[in-house]
Design a protein around this motif. Structure first.
Motif, short mmCIF file in Angstrom:
data_model
loop_
_atom_site.label_atom_id
_atom_site.label_comp_id
_atom_site.label_asym_id
_atom_site.label_seq_id
_atom_site.Cartn_x
_atom_site.Cartn_y
_atom_site.Cartn_z
N LYS A 127 44.30 -9.93 -3.80
CA LYS A 127 45.33 -9.59 -4.69
C LYS A 127 44.83 -8.67 -5.59
N GLN A 130 52.86 -5.05 -4.26
CA GLN A 130 52.69 -4.25 -5.61
C GLN A 130 53.78 -3.32 -5.57
N SER A 181 46.38 -4.44 -5.79
CA SER A 181 47.12 -4.26 -7.05
C SER A 181 47.93 -5.02 -7.63
N ILE A 182 47.97 -6.43 -7.08
CA ILE A 182 49.35 -7.55 -7.52
C ILE A 182 48.56 -8.08 -9.05
N ARG A 237 45.55 -7.49 -11.93
CA ARG A 237 44.67 -6.60 -12.57
C ARG A 237 43.11 -7.03 -13.00
N PRO A 293 48.76 -3.62 -11.19
CA PRO A 293 50.07 -3.44 -11.31
C PRO A 293 50.53 -3.04 -12.82
#
Ligand SMILES: Nc1ncnc2c1ncn2[C@@H]1O[C@H](COP(=O)(O)OP(=O)(O)O)[C@@H](O)[C@H]1O
Ligand SMILES: [Mg+2]
Lengths: 411, 283
Positions: A80, B116, A84-85, A87, B16
């Motif tokens: 993830k 995303q 980019s789901i 950070r 994100p």
């Protein structure tokens, strides 16, 4: 132009440096409004869960890269972060090109919408233009074998159908990097084969594939390299067979090949050798669930043995007897002369649960082999891996469906 | 089948965010999800998108009967039914959009946890969908206004100013509510109560001139009040008090609601932006 150093000729698709991820988990549950009101203004109490620490690795462009590890070791979290789901708290992640993730069941589906609408939305999320997303729809549906269900809301899909749609979509969006989390645990066997065919094609096209899986045979067969996570750290990274072996060791304890089997002393017969092989006759130590296991035992007669009986036991890591066959007799022979060797080849269907198994071998006499002549404990061992089942000693064929009945008294 | 992979440069990934990922993609996604949601809203209903204007018309009908027949208020006000209809429509937009937006991030949980995309698309598409419904209804409303005998005046051209101001305030509230709702679900209930309060504390059902004293001051503090005063002056009745006339005695009664609106417009994006990077792991 700068000249590229010789060691840098391998182009990177993913470069991860010093990545850390900590989750904050609230320690006290707020129940009443008063507690909540006071909590709004005080700093809430959190427990820190360090899901990933000091993660450093790189994946070359076009590489098929496996990520393995036990449940809770941080595989999904790492994926993830790459997608980019989530950070990262520290460190840097760099990726070349577009990323298509397929995480858990399917992708970011809205179950209130039909497959058509979801493909359009998710296609755009993965970087297609709305027009491209619409034009790929037929291909996506065809690959997912969902032709009859295009206008059905996804909430009526089975989990297998969702995975098929998600996987199919991610392979059709022209992403340079594909991130896949455990999709193969859900689909049926024929779809899994299809997935691996798709992987092979994408791999040949030069796309980078990162696959999270429990299936060590898949890792050994398909991956160029693999990474083993343990407790949020990288435990091993490198050749897939080494990583797979280390994973099996971590999961099922040390391989007993190092601990020699205990032999009973006998003047009648001797178990010379025992081993397991796959269906091609190649010696093997690990088997996927359902993959046939061939057990080979070589017994030498130390004196004349009339009507000998051979047997074996399969026990699991807890010492529980899982299976013992009916007594095995010589085919077409009555007796063994001194010095003669009998080779017993037993083919075993494999409905075993994931785990480490040991084989005890025995030679006896009498109608049921009651009189033991020789016995060898832990003559061989093997590991079964797979994703079927959630516990127990066997992986039974199982499919489930659910219905909901209205509450009593309601119409 | 698909094109061979191209070589691309390594690029830093920062996780994100509220916007992020390219302007083009943001608007593609926003439009696509708003349109999808718009169609979905009427999926399976017999009247389909006709509901966009039938729904506010029905509410209007009920209120019209109550306020002209029961309270006998409407008969003293110039073009009362026309004012009521337009006001109801505008308020319905604000109330529906903010209420739906508040839960929107949580409702779309599976998308947020697995994909995303710029998180701001979610509440904004709710606002946009509601704007589409309202836009359709506005056409019907203006046909009604003319049929009813409201004189078209040049100030009708100022309607976009009102709609923009209302749109901005609604969007800011949508961001604020959807961000807070992720952690504090109570905000959903609280907002239902608060928006009812805003409804009665704005000159929607009644004209401002019938309210006096402290209550009038309170109503003037409502950030929605200037919008409805201006709507009436510009669209329905040029002789009615606008926001400036109504507050000419106490200019701070105009400044305070504007300040409240401005702080919501600042807080909304700020708080949403802070929440966006972590929302996937907190759901
Ligand atoms: N959103 C989250 N909030 C809190 N803890 C989480 C969250 N996601 C994962 N974790 C925790 O982080 C650890 C790693 O989880 P995960 O990456 O899902 O492991 P894996 O995929 O290897 O099974 C686990 O202990 C899990 O409970
Ligand atoms: Mg996982």
């Amino acid at each position: 132009m700068l000249t590229v150093p010789a060691t840098e000729t391998r182009e990177l698709a993913i470069d991860v440096r010093g990545v850390e991820k900590t989750f904050r988990i609230p320690t006290q549950r707020v129940e009443t409004l008063k507690e909540r009101a006071t909590q709004l203004f005080s700093r809430a109490e959190y427990r820190q869960l360090r899901a990933l620490r000091g993660i450093d690795f790189e994946v070359a462009s076009g590489e098929f890269f496996g990520i393995v590890g036990r449940n809770g070791s941080g595989k999904s979290t790492l994926l993830k972060l790459l997608a980019s789901i989530y950070r990262a708290d520290a460190g840097s992640i760099r990726i070349a090109g577009r990323v298509a993730p397929c995480i858990e069941l399917g992708v970011g589906f809205n179950v209130e919408l039909s497959a058509r609408e979801n493909v359009a939305l998710n296609g755009v999320m993965m970087g297609l233009t709305p027009r491209e997303a619409r034009s790929r729809f037929d291909e996506v549906i065809e690959f997912a074998e969902l032709g009859e269900f295009t206008e059905m809301k996804l909430k009526n899909y089975s989990s297998g159908m969702l995975v098929r749609l998600g996987f199919s979509l991610m392979t059709h969006v022209d992403a340079e990097v594909l991130l896949i989390d455990e999709v193969l645990a859900v689909g049926d066997a024929s779809f899994q084969r299809k997935c691996f065919d798709a992987f092979a094609r994408l791999h040949a096209e030069g796309r980078t594939i990162v696959l999270v899986t429990h299936d060590m045979s898949a890792v050994e067969r398909h991956c160029d390299r693999a990474l083993l996570l343990e407790g949020g750290r990288i435990e091993t990274i490198g050749e897939p067979d080494g990583v797979a072996r280390r994973y099996l060791e971590l999961n099922f304890g040390r391989a007993p090949a190092a601990a020699p089997g205990a032999d009973s002393v006998s003047h009648d017969a001797r178990v010379v050798d025992a081993g397991v092989a796959d269906s091609n006759g190649e010696p093997a130590s690990g088997f996927a669930q359902g993959e046939e296991i061939t057990l080979e035992i070589v017994v030498e007669a130390l004196r004349r043995l009339s009507e000998p009986v051979f047997g074996f036991q399969i026990v699991n890591a807890d010492g529980l007897l899982i299976f013992a066959p009916e007594p095995i007799r010589l085919d077409g022979r009555q007796a063994l002369a001194p010095g003669e060797r009998a080779r017993i080849r037993a083919r075993i269907g494999n409905p075993l649960a994931e785990g480490h198994y040991y084989v005890h071998c025995a030679v006896g006499r009498g109608s049921e082999g009651q009189d033991p002549l020789a016995f060898r404990k832990n003559a061989a061992d093997f590991v079964v891996y797979g994703t079927r089942g959630f516990g127990g000693v066997v992986a039974l064929e199982c499919s489930a469906e659910t219905t909901v009945e209205p509450a009593e008294g309601s119409e | 089948m698909t094109a061979p992979a191209q070589r691309a440069e390594l690029q830093e990934i920062r996780g994100p965010s509220a916007l992020g990922g390219g302007v083009r993609r943001f608007f593609d996604l926003l439009w696509l999800s708003a349109v999808t949601e718009f169609k979905l809203g009427y999926h399976g209903t017999a009247l389909g998108f006709v509901w966009s204007f039938v729904r506010p018309l029905l509410i209007f009908g009920i209120l019209l009967v109550v306020f002209t027949q029961v309270f006998r208020l409407g008969s003293e006000v110039e073009n009362y039914p026309a004012m009521l209809l337009l006001n109801i429509l505008l308020f319905e937009f604000f109330a529906q959009a903010t209420q739906q937006a508040s839960t929107s991030v949580v409702v779309n949980e599976s998308m947020v946890r697995k994909m995303q995309f710029p998180r701001l698309v979610i509440p904004l598409s709710v606002v946009l969908t509601n704007a589409m419904h309202t836009g359709l209804s506005l056409i019907v409303v203006f046909v009604f206004l003319i049929a009813y005998g409201v004189d078209p005046v040049w100030t009708w051209l100022l309607l976009p100013v009102i709609l923009t101001a209302l749109g901005v305030l609604t969007t800011a509230c949508a961001m604020l509510l959807s961000a807070i709702y992720v952690r504090v679900r109570d905000i959903g209930i609280l907002w239902a109560v608060l928006s009812t309060m805003l409804f009665y504390a704005a000159p929607i059902l009644y004209p401002i001139e019938i309210v006096h004293g402290v209550f009038r001051d309170l109503i003037l503090l409502n950030p929605l009040t200037p919008l409805f005063l201006q709507t009436r002056e510009w669209i329905i009745d040029p002789n009615a008090e606008g926001a400036i006339e109504a507050t000419s005695a106490h200019p701070w009664l105009l400044i305070i609601p504007l300040l409240i609106a401005a702080s919501v417009c600042v807080a909304g994006p700020l708080i949403f932006n802070r929440m966006a990077p972590r929302v996937a792991e907190e759901l």
